[in-house]
Design a protein around this motif. Structure first.
Motif, PDB file in Angstrom:
ATOM      1  N   PRO A 189       0.801  -1.228   0.000  1.00 43.61           N
ATOM      2  CA  PRO A 189       0.000   0.000   0.000  1.00 43.61           C
ATOM      3  C   PRO A 189       0.837   1.284   0.000  1.00 43.61           C
ATOM      4  N   PHE A 190       2.119   1.182  -0.217  1.00 40.25           N
ATOM      5  CA  PHE A 190       2.971   2.358  -0.358  1.00 40.25           C
ATOM      6  C   PHE A 190       3.857   2.147  -1.577  1.00 40.25           C
ATOM      7  N   VAL A 194       1.665   9.700   2.085  1.00 41.39           N
ATOM      8  CA  VAL A 194       2.176   9.319   3.401  1.00 41.39           C
ATOM      9  C   VAL A 194       2.636   7.861   3.333  1.00 41.39           C
ATOM     10  N   ASN A 195       3.748   7.554   3.962  1.00 34.93           N
ATOM     11  CA  ASN A 195       4.368   6.221   4.047  1.00 34.93           C
ATOM     12  C   ASN A 195       5.139   5.813   2.802  1.00 34.93           C
ATOM     13  N   ASP A 196       5.082   6.593   1.719  1.00 38.55           N
ATOM     14  CA  ASP A 196       5.896   6.269   0.547  1.00 38.55           C
ATOM     15  C   ASP A 196       7.368   6.451   0.897  1.00 38.55           C
ATOM     16  N   ILE A 197       8.225   5.763   0.146  1.00 39.42           N
ATOM     17  CA  ILE A 197       9.670   5.830   0.325  1.00 39.42           C
ATOM     18  C   ILE A 197      10.251   6.560  -0.884  1.00 39.42           C
ATOM     19  N   VAL A 198      11.173   7.489  -0.634  1.00 43.54           N
ATOM     20  CA  VAL A 198      11.821   8.232  -1.707  1.00 43.54           C
ATOM     21  C   VAL A 198      13.327   8.066  -1.581  1.00 43.54           C
ATOM     22  N   ILE A 199      13.952   7.713  -2.692  1.00 45.06           N
ATOM     23  CA  ILE A 199      15.407   7.601  -2.734  1.00 45.06           C
ATOM     24  C   ILE A 199      15.942   8.867  -3.383  1.00 45.06           C
ATOM     25  N   VAL A 229       9.917  15.397   1.789  1.00 46.85           N
ATOM     26  CA  VAL A 229       9.357  14.049   1.905  1.00 46.85           C
ATOM     27  C   VAL A 229       9.007  13.748   3.358  1.00 46.85           C
ATOM     28  N   ILE A 230       9.923  14.051   4.252  1.00 42.71           N
ATOM     29  CA  ILE A 230       9.692  13.809   5.681  1.00 42.71           C
ATOM     30  C   ILE A 230       8.514  14.654   6.172  1.00 42.71           C
ATOM     31  N   GLU A 231       8.491  15.908   5.747  1.00 39.40           N
ATOM     32  CA  GLU A 231       7.406  16.804   6.146  1.00 39.40           C
ATOM     33  C   GLU A 231       6.040  16.284   5.683  1.00 39.40           C
ATOM     34  N   LYS A 232       6.026  15.594   4.546  1.00 37.38           N
ATOM     35  CA  LYS A 232       4.774  15.083   3.988  1.00 37.38           C
ATOM     36  C   LYS A 232       4.419  13.693   4.533  1.00 37.38           C
ATOM     37  N   GLY A 233       5.260  13.137   5.402  1.00 35.26           N
ATOM     38  CA  GLY A 233       4.954  11.851   6.036  1.00 35.26           C
ATOM     39  C   GLY A 233       5.563  10.651   5.353  1.00 35.26           C
ATOM     40  N   GLY A 234       6.523  10.897   4.472  1.00 36.60           N
ATOM     41  CA  GLY A 234       7.216   9.791   3.803  1.00 36.60           C
ATOM     42  C   GLY A 234       8.554   9.502   4.458  1.00 36.60           C
ATOM     43  N   ILE A 245      11.727  -0.910   3.861  1.00 38.78           N
ATOM     44  CA  ILE A 245      10.523  -1.532   3.297  1.00 38.78           C
ATOM     45  C   ILE A 245       9.844  -2.404   4.348  1.00 38.78           C
ATOM     46  N   GLN A 246      10.627  -3.197   5.069  1.00 38.49           N
ATOM     47  CA  GLN A 246      10.062  -4.049   6.126  1.00 38.49           C
ATOM     48  C   GLN A 246       9.375  -3.203   7.201  1.00 38.49           C
ATOM     49  N   LYS A 247      10.031  -2.108   7.591  1.00 35.03           N
ATOM     50  CA  LYS A 247       9.462  -1.221   8.615  1.00 35.03           C
ATOM     51  C   LYS A 247       8.149  -0.614   8.121  1.00 35.03           C
ATOM     52  N   GLN A 248       8.110  -0.177   6.869  1.00 35.51           N
ATOM     53  CA  GLN A 248       6.887   0.414   6.319  1.00 35.51           C
ATOM     54  C   GLN A 248       5.788  -0.642   6.205  1.00 35.51           C
TER      55      GLN A 248
END
Length: 156
Positions: free
Chosen positions: A3-4, A70-75, A85-90, A147-150
């Motif tokens: 879901p992310f 929120v919860n997406d991961i950005v490289i 990204v952090i401010e937006k919840g990622g 990824i595991q944490k998310q």
């Protein structure tokens, strides 16, 4: 699919890391989108996408921030993008494996501004060394852990 999503600021991504990202997508059934202002040479598939934005300062960054959830991961190695990204919840990860936090991203922003001031004054500051095999392993491990944490976070 999870879901992310995973977003990649691909303008400055070392090619050495693309395979790591694609393998993680396969392993976790994770949707990945590479965003750049040039063709990144990624073959699209069910989970792998690429978006080419108009050239210009921070266009890829803006596209990522606009589309991420929120919860997406950005490289990214772009500190201002990581802060957004952090401010937006990622979650933001540096290509060398460091996971940005609200605390360390602020310190990085200050250091970046200081280095810009030095460069503006004519001081040659040099750049980071090329990505090594050790950096690749650190990044791969950090990406897996994130990824595991998310996964645990969104399944609760």
């Amino acid at each position: 699919m999870l879901p992310f999503k995973l977003w990649v600021d691909a303008d400055a991504l070392p090619k050495l890391l693309r395979d790591v990202i694609i393998r993680a997508s396969d392993r976790y059934q994770l949707e990945v989108t590479f965003v750049a202002n040039q063709n990144v040479g990624i073959t699209s598939s069910v989970r792998i996408n690429s978006i080419q934005v108009m050239s210009g300062a921070d266009q890829a960054d803006k596209e990522i921030v606009d589309r991420m959830q929120v919860n997406d991961i950005v490289i990214t190695q772009d500190i201002p993008l990581a802060a957004q990204v952090i401010e937006k919840g990622g979650v933001a990860i540096h290509p060398r494996g460091e996971v940005y936090t609200s605390a360390n991203v602020k310190a990085r922003l200050h250091l970046r501004d200081f280095m810009d001031t030095l460069r503006g004054a004519g001081v040659q500051t040099g750049g980071p060394p090329p990505i090594s095999e050790r950096d690749k392993r650190e990044f791969s491990s950090s990406l897996d852990q994130t990824i595991q944490k998310q996964k645990r976070k969104v399944s609760v």
